[in-house]
Write an enzyme that holds these catalytic residues in place. Sequence first.
Site, mmCIF file in Angstrom:
data_model
loop_
_atom_site.group_PDB
_atom_site.id
_atom_site.type_symbol
_atom_site.label_atom_id
_atom_site.label_comp_id
_atom_site.label_asym_id
_atom_site.label_seq_id
_atom_site.Cartn_x
_atom_site.Cartn_y
_atom_site.Cartn_z
ATOM 1 N N GLU A 1 2.068 1.779 -3.457
ATOM 2 C CA GLU A 1 0.991 2.334 -4.291
ATOM 3 C C GLU A 1 0.925 3.849 -4.140
ATOM 4 O OE1 GLU A 1 -3.324 3.535 -3.644
ATOM 5 O OE2 GLU A 1 -3.098 1.455 -2.989
ATOM 6 N N HIS B 1 0.829 -1.201 0.000
ATOM 7 C CA HIS B 1 0.000 0.000 0.000
ATOM 8 C C HIS B 1 0.867 1.257 0.000
ATOM 9 C CE1 HIS B 1 -2.447 3.083 2.257
ATOM 10 N NE2 HIS B 1 -3.243 2.811 1.240
#
Length: 429
Positions: free
Chosen positions: A54, A51
């Site tokens: 990202e 994450h």
Amino acid sequence: MTDETTIRTTRLSNGLTVATDRMEHVATVSLGVWVGAGARAEPAAINGVAHFLEHMAFKGTERRSARRIAEEIEAVGGLLNAYTARENTAYYAKVLAEDAPLALDIIADIMLHPTFDATELERERSVILQEIGQCFDTPDDVIFDHFQEQAFQAQAMGRPVLGTVDTVGAMTRDAVQGFMARRYAGDRMVLAAAGAVEHEEFVARAAEAFDALPATSDAAVEDAAYTGGEHREIRDSEQAHLILGFPGPAYADADFYPTAVLNTLLGGGMSSRLFQEIREERGLVYSIFSFNSAFADSGIFGVYAGTGEADVEELVPVLCEEIARTAAEAAPEEEVARARAQVKAAMLMARESTGARCDQLGQQLLIHGRAIPVEEQIAKLEAVTPEAVRSAAETLFRAPPTLAALGPLSRLETYEAIAARLPGAARAA
């Protein structure tokens, strides 16, 4: 409705699968890259790195600053976003057809040439820590993390996608960059596009844009083993939030489609058993629904309910009674037909969206290695019988349950008492 004439795939020399789904009479294109690396691919010490990566991908490349990335896509009215899930991460855009080359170039740039600037990394660490704090302060969000963690204890599958305050707080640039180097490669990536797109032209541009992509990745992940159990957290709040769940089917399991129908029949809409009995007839909740999440080698099925402290005591026995009834008796054909129709309609309605078709194409190629024709999906769905739904329910609900509960819980029964109300109790005895 057929996929056979609209979907085409090409595999580049570096292993990247390029797929297009041409849609007539639309003026837009949705396109993106799906990477077979999500939270499940993380070592415990760097939980949250997928994450974090990202986020960092949008924070500047060798050619573009974070600001320039945002300005270029919005200058043509486009949208650019990403998400991280347990088994994959996606980076995607939606633009007018004539701007697809720009969107493709931006996505390739952020995935192949991120700088991971130290200042941006510290700024994004703060943003993610705020995101974790917001999730913690939202009980009907954090309860799902508790549920997943309890269902898959001490495993990558059970750890939160966002990571924790400790792991994100300690995340280094090397950890983020190293995860990308190990996991982002052609053999575990799909570039998909849906809408007003020509396959040959798109493949040619993709081959140039992704020329520097490495061919092989570290695709190993830890096996998932359902454990069950309970997590209780007392909070001084107006609502008690509960999830009661069980192991579900993997994507390729024979019970995948029967469980999809079961999910809708039990708690998938206003006509579902749980909504009608628990909300409409008894007024015990404002929100109640079931959910079914499949993974590569496992799955999870659960029911969420939010209720007042005084109603917890009545809610749980009624919930268990509906679960037991669904496992014990085949539902009437008209009830199953209604659930099948809901699943089918959702499937076909999604096909009117370039974004939904692009996402489905990317995920199917990652999961199954092929695009599954919609006719094949509908045929399997329509073959689901009342007995198949009952059998799927009996299989699901005989396992030890997972209970996650948060809020004022003084009237909530013990885990053992709840488990004794469920179909698995008779087998255990």
